[in-house]
Design an enzyme around this catalytic site. Structure first.
Site, short mmCIF file in Angstrom:
data_model
loop_
_atom_site.label_atom_id
_atom_site.label_comp_id
_atom_site.label_asym_id
_atom_site.label_seq_id
_atom_site.Cartn_x
_atom_site.Cartn_y
_atom_site.Cartn_z
N ASN A 88 0.86 -1.18 0.00
CA ASN A 88 0.00 0.00 0.00
C ASN A 88 0.90 1.23 0.00
O ASN A 88 1.88 1.28 0.74
CB ASN A 88 -0.90 0.00 1.24
CG ASN A 88 -1.89 -1.15 1.24
OD1 ASN A 88 -2.39 -1.55 0.18
ND2 ASN A 88 -2.17 -1.71 2.40
N HIS A 101 6.51 -1.38 3.60
CA HIS A 101 6.32 -2.78 3.98
C HIS A 101 5.56 -3.52 2.91
O HIS A 101 4.71 -2.97 2.22
CB HIS A 101 5.59 -2.90 5.33
CG HIS A 101 4.32 -2.13 5.41
ND1 HIS A 101 4.27 -0.76 5.64
CD2 HIS A 101 3.02 -2.51 5.30
CE1 HIS A 101 3.02 -0.35 5.66
NE2 HIS A 101 2.24 -1.40 5.44
P1 DGP Z 1 -0.77 -0.64 5.74
O1 DGP Z 1 -2.22 -0.33 5.70
O2 DGP Z 1 -0.27 -1.24 4.42
O3 DGP Z 1 0.06 0.51 6.24
O4 DGP Z 1 -0.63 -1.83 6.78
C1 DGP Z 1 -0.13 -1.68 8.07
C2 DGP Z 1 -0.26 -3.00 8.76
O5 DGP Z 1 0.54 -2.97 9.91
C3 DGP Z 1 -1.66 -3.35 9.22
O6 DGP Z 1 -2.08 -4.56 8.57
C4 DGP Z 1 -1.56 -3.55 10.72
C5 DGP Z 1 -0.09 -3.69 10.93
N1 DGP Z 1 0.42 -3.12 12.16
C6 DGP Z 1 0.25 -1.86 12.61
N2 DGP Z 1 0.88 -1.68 13.78
C7 DGP Z 1 1.49 -2.87 14.05
C8 DGP Z 1 2.29 -3.32 15.13
O7 DGP Z 1 2.60 -2.59 16.08
N3 DGP Z 1 2.73 -4.60 15.08
C9 DGP Z 1 2.40 -5.43 14.04
N4 DGP Z 1 2.88 -6.67 14.10
N5 DGP Z 1 1.65 -5.05 13.01
C10 DGP Z 1 1.20 -3.78 13.03
#
Ligand code: DGP
Length: 115
Positions: A88, A101
């Site tokens: 994204n 990511h």
């Molecule tokens: P996006 O929408 O592409 O920016 O996805 C961000 C993703 O990151 C979302 O699926 C939830 C995940 N996420 C957010 N904060 C954290 C965190 O603190 N730890 C982990 N493992 N995932 C997280």
């Protein structure tokens, strides 16, 4: 490292993360809010805000990111069934965390719609 960035804090070991892989340049960990049985986030350790900030000189890094995703899919046992890679980018692209990511999503039949 960007002090306020949650993914940089996971890289630094300052925030918890269910880490499945790391090397000197990349980290992979399970998404906190999984959209499927397998949902990994694969990130460069260096803080790059989004795909839009990736420089031409970072071609090799980008290629290695995708190859790593392929290898982690094999490790998770979903290569034969298939899976999806998603990046994204920016607000309309649905990017919530401003650290580049790659989502590796699989382990169930995914929907036909992408957005
Ligand atoms: P996006 O929408 O592409 O920016 O996805 C961000 C993703 O990151 C979302 O699926 C939830 C995940 N996420 C957010 N904060 C954290 C965190 O603190 N730890 C982990 N493992 N995932 C997280």
């Amino acid at each position: 490292m960007a002090e306020q960035c949650i993914f940089c804090r996971i890289v630094a070991g300052e925030a918890p993360g269910d880490i499945v892989y790391q090397d000197k340049d990349f980290l992979a960990f399970r998404d906190i809010s999984p959209q499927a049985p397998i949902h990994l986030l694969i990130i460069p350790k260096a803080h790059i805000t989004s795909l839009a900030q990736l420089a031409d000189e970072q071609q090799e890094l980008a290629g290695r990111l995708v190859i790593l995703a392929k290898k982690l899919a094999e490790k998770e046992g979903i290569t034969e069934r298939g899976y999806r890679l998603v990046i994204n980018c920016g607000s309309e692209g649905g990017q919530l965390v401003p650290h580049l990511h790659l989502h590796l999503i699989g382990g169930r039949k995914l929907g036909d719609r992408l957005g």
